[in-house]
Design a protein around this motif. Structure first.
Motif, PDB file in Angstrom:
ATOM      1  N   ALA A 162       0.830  -1.198   0.000  1.00 60.60           N
ATOM      2  CA  ALA A 162       0.000   0.000   0.000  1.00 60.60           C
ATOM      3  C   ALA A 162       0.871   1.256   0.000  1.00 60.60           C
ATOM      4  O   ALA A 162       0.459   2.302  -0.501  1.00 60.60           O
ATOM      5  N   HIS A 163       2.080   1.150   0.551  1.00 63.66           N
ATOM      6  CA  HIS A 163       3.009   2.280   0.483  1.00 63.66           C
ATOM      7  C   HIS A 163       3.453   2.470  -0.962  1.00 63.66           C
ATOM      8  O   HIS A 163       3.412   3.591  -1.494  1.00 63.66           O
ATOM      9  N   CYS A 164       3.878   1.407  -1.616  1.00 59.38           N
ATOM     10  CA  CYS A 164       4.276   1.490  -3.019  1.00 59.38           C
ATOM     11  C   CYS A 164       3.107   1.916  -3.889  1.00 59.38           C
ATOM     12  O   CYS A 164       3.294   2.487  -4.962  1.00 59.38           O
ATOM     13  N   GLY A 165       1.892   1.622  -3.434  1.00 61.07           N
ATOM     14  CA  GLY A 165       0.691   1.978  -4.177  1.00 61.07           C
ATOM     15  C   GLY A 165       0.204   3.381  -3.881  1.00 61.07           C
ATOM     16  O   GLY A 165      -0.957   3.704  -4.136  1.00 61.07           O
ATOM     17  N   CYS A 166       1.066   4.232  -3.325  1.00 61.46           N
ATOM     18  CA  CYS A 166       0.785   5.660  -3.141  1.00 61.46           C
ATOM     19  C   CYS A 166      -0.285   5.942  -2.099  1.00 61.46           C
ATOM     20  O   CYS A 166      -1.029   6.919  -2.208  1.00 61.46           O
ATOM     21  N   VAL A 167      -0.382   5.088  -1.062  1.00 62.69           N
ATOM     22  CA  VAL A 167      -1.440   5.260  -0.074  1.00 62.69           C
ATOM     23  C   VAL A 167      -0.878   5.546   1.319  1.00 62.69           C
ATOM     24  O   VAL A 167      -1.100   6.612   1.895  1.00 62.69           O
ATOM     25  N   THR A 168      -0.143   4.597   1.891  1.00 62.95           N
ATOM     26  CA  THR A 168       0.220   4.731   3.303  1.00 62.95           C
ATOM     27  C   THR A 168       1.264   5.817   3.563  1.00 62.95           C
ATOM     28  O   THR A 168       1.434   6.252   4.698  1.00 62.95           O
ATOM     29  N   GLY A 169       1.953   6.259   2.523  1.00 61.61           N
ATOM     30  CA  GLY A 169       2.924   7.335   2.709  1.00 61.61           C
ATOM     31  C   GLY A 169       2.315   8.717   2.608  1.00 61.61           C
ATOM     32  O   GLY A 169       3.024   9.722   2.752  1.00 61.61           O
ATOM     33  N   ALA A 170       1.014   8.795   2.380  1.00 60.45           N
ATOM     34  CA  ALA A 170       0.356  10.091   2.225  1.00 60.45           C
ATOM     35  C   ALA A 170       0.363  10.870   3.543  1.00 60.45           C
ATOM     36  O   ALA A 170      -0.011  10.338   4.590  1.00 60.45           O
ATOM     37  N   ALA A 171       0.783  12.118   3.476  1.00 64.09           N
ATOM     38  CA  ALA A 171       0.771  12.988   4.655  1.00 64.09           C
ATOM     39  C   ALA A 171      -0.546  13.745   4.712  1.00 64.09           C
ATOM     40  O   ALA A 171      -1.256  13.885   3.718  1.00 64.09           O
ATOM     41  N   THR A 172      -0.871  14.255   5.883  1.00 62.61           N
ATOM     42  CA  THR A 172      -2.079  15.066   6.020  1.00 62.61           C
ATOM     43  C   THR A 172      -1.861  16.432   5.378  1.00 62.61           C
ATOM     44  O   THR A 172      -0.719  16.868   5.169  1.00 62.61           O
ATOM     45  N   ILE A 173      -2.943  17.109   5.094  1.00 64.19           N
ATOM     46  CA  ILE A 173      -2.859  18.445   4.507  1.00 64.19           C
ATOM     47  C   ILE A 173      -2.102  19.379   5.440  1.00 64.19           C
ATOM     48  O   ILE A 173      -1.217  20.129   5.007  1.00 64.19           O
ATOM     49  N   THR A 174      -2.416  19.314   6.705  1.00 66.36           N
ATOM     50  CA  THR A 174      -1.751  20.172   7.693  1.00 66.36           C
ATOM     51  C   THR A 174      -0.251  19.906   7.731  1.00 66.36           C
ATOM     52  O   THR A 174       0.566  20.831   7.785  1.00 66.36           O
ATOM     53  N   ASN A 175       0.123  18.628   7.686  1.00 63.84           N
ATOM     54  CA  ASN A 175       1.530  18.259   7.725  1.00 63.84           C
ATOM     55  C   ASN A 175       2.272  18.776   6.501  1.00 63.84           C
ATOM     56  O   ASN A 175       3.385  19.322   6.609  1.00 63.84           O
ATOM     57  N   ILE A 176       1.659  18.642   5.338  1.00 61.20           N
ATOM     58  CA  ILE A 176       2.285  19.132   4.110  1.00 61.20           C
ATOM     59  C   ILE A 176       2.472  20.642   4.173  1.00 61.20           C
ATOM     60  O   ILE A 176       3.535  21.170   3.833  1.00 61.20           O
ATOM     61  N   GLU A 177       1.452  21.341   4.612  1.00 64.93           N
ATOM     62  CA  GLU A 177       1.545  22.801   4.731  1.00 64.93           C
ATOM     63  C   GLU A 177       2.662  23.202   5.687  1.00 64.93           C
ATOM     64  O   GLU A 177       3.446  24.119   5.397  1.00 64.93           O
ATOM     65  N   GLN A 178       2.763  22.507   6.814  1.00 62.05           N
ATOM     66  CA  GLN A 178       3.800  22.814   7.795  1.00 62.05           C
ATOM     67  C   GLN A 178       5.193  22.555   7.232  1.00 62.05           C
ATOM     68  O   GLN A 178       6.112  23.378   7.399  1.00 62.05           O
ATOM     69  N   LEU A 179       5.371  21.418   6.568  1.00 65.26           N
ATOM     70  CA  LEU A 179       6.680  21.063   6.027  1.00 65.26           C
ATOM     71  C   LEU A 179       7.130  22.057   4.957  1.00 65.26           C
ATOM     72  O   LEU A 179       8.304  22.431   4.895  1.00 65.26           O
ATOM     73  N   LEU A 180       6.205  22.476   4.112  1.00 61.63           N
ATOM     74  CA  LEU A 180       6.543  23.443   3.062  1.00 61.63           C
ATOM     75  C   LEU A 180       6.939  24.788   3.661  1.00 61.63           C
ATOM     76  O   LEU A 180       7.921  25.407   3.246  1.00 61.63           O
ATOM     77  N   LYS A 181       6.198  25.232   4.653  1.00 61.95           N
ATOM     78  CA  LYS A 181       6.511  26.513   5.291  1.00 61.95           C
ATOM     79  C   LYS A 181       7.828  26.441   6.046  1.00 61.95           C
ATOM     80  O   LYS A 181       8.623  27.391   6.025  1.00 61.95           O
ATOM     81  N   GLN A 182       8.095  25.309   6.701  1.00 63.02           N
ATOM     82  CA  GLN A 182       9.358  25.135   7.411  1.00 63.02           C
ATOM     83  C   GLN A 182      10.546  25.143   6.452  1.00 63.02           C
ATOM     84  O   GLN A 182      11.642  25.582   6.812  1.00 63.02           O
ATOM     85  N   ALA A 183      10.319  24.663   5.243  1.00 65.77           N
ATOM     86  CA  ALA A 183      11.385  24.653   4.236  1.00 65.77           C
ATOM     87  C   ALA A 183      11.653  26.048   3.687  1.00 65.77           C
ATOM     88  O   ALA A 183      12.674  26.276   3.030  1.00 65.77           O
ATOM     89  N   GLY A 184      10.712  26.981   3.926  1.00 66.48           N
ATOM     90  CA  GLY A 184      10.890  28.352   3.466  1.00 66.48           C
ATOM     91  C   GLY A 184       9.866  28.826   2.451  1.00 66.48           C
ATOM     92  O   GLY A 184       9.865  29.991   2.052  1.00 66.48           O
TER      93      GLY A 184
END
Length: 261
Positions: free
Chosen positions: A201-223
């Motif tokens: 399921a990870h290889c199938g693009c499912v279990t590695g999916a991050a939450t919307i909040t997490n993605i937003e936080q990671l992008l902002k932390q990166a600059g």
């Protein structure tokens, strides 16, 4: 221990996608690389590609591995330098190369040698001279600082166990004012344990999916600034086909993710 686990996940993904590159068929029976999607033009039109786009790429480059069409959100312009993270058979790269024209450049990066070999072979079938493919991990891009105008990706960043590093690298290689325009899978609710612990399921693009909040936080932390994550609510219709009967479409969706340096 965490790094060791990350390496195991990354190697499993590499092995699976190497099998896809070599066989172009059922390396995995489910997920975004299932036989139903691999090279399937009908599936690609469901993701937002036009029949004209599908007809203009080298045979074998459309491997049906995506969850959207990053071209529709990238708004590419002639002369731009474009980087595709996890370029696979080169499908999005070839489309982008036509949009940026002879004065532009498109670079595809993939960590799987078999995919790089396939995309380079596809490039030889094309008359396009402004596209190249480099072997490398998206967590450690073989690309110079401040050298890229646009970064695209199609259902790849979810596969990385180190997304924060991916976004830091993306920020590093973008020029000031550059933009990120990706299609990816995001989690809208917690996954059941039996799916969460399934490496397929990870290889199938499912279990590695991050939450919307997490993605937003990671992008902002990166600059990054002007971060936007727009969920494609109707994507449950094709995600349902990735793992039939599992109910996974209740927990993940495709999304259009944009951000600026």
């Amino acid at each position: 221990m965490e790094n060791s686990q990350d390496d195991r996940v990354r190697e499993h993904v590499r092995t699976r996608y190497a099998e896809i590159a070599k066989t172009s068929d059922s390396c995995c029976s489910t997920g975004c690389c299932s036989p139903a999607t691999l090279g399937n033009a009908a599936f690609s039109t469901r993701l937002g590609y036009t029949k004209d786009e599908l007809a203009r790429v080298p045979e074998g480059s459309n491997m049906g591995l995506g969850c959207g069409n990053p071209q529709t959100i990238a708004a590419l312009k002639p002369g731009e330098v474009v980087l595709d993270l996890g370029s696979g058979g080169g499908f999005d790269c070839f489309l982008a190369a036509r949009q940026v024209g002879d004065d532009g450049q498109v670079i595809g990066v993939d960590m799987t040698p078999e995919m790089i070999a396939k995309s380079r072979n596809n490039a030889r079938q094309s008359e396009l001279k402004n596209v190249e493919f480099r072997l490398g991990e998206i967590e450690h891009l073989p690309v110079a600082d401040n050298s890229v105008d646009v970064i695209m990706s199609n259902c790849v960043i979810n596969l990385s166990p180190a997304k924060e590093q991916v976004f830091r690298e993306a920020y590093r290689v973008l020029r000031p004012g550059g933009r990120l325009a990706i299609s990816d899978v995001v989690a809208i609710s917690p996954l059941p344990e039996h799916i969460k612990n399934d490496v397929d399921a990870h290889c199938g693009c499912v279990t590695g999916a991050a939450t919307i909040t997490n993605i937003e936080q990671l992008l902002k932390q990166a600059g990054f600034a002007s971060v936007s994550v727009i969920v494609q609510e109707t994507s449950d219709a094709f995600i349902r086909d990735w793992f039939p009967g599992s109910g996974v479409e209740q927990h993940v969706r495709a999304a259009a993710i944009t951000a600026y340096k």
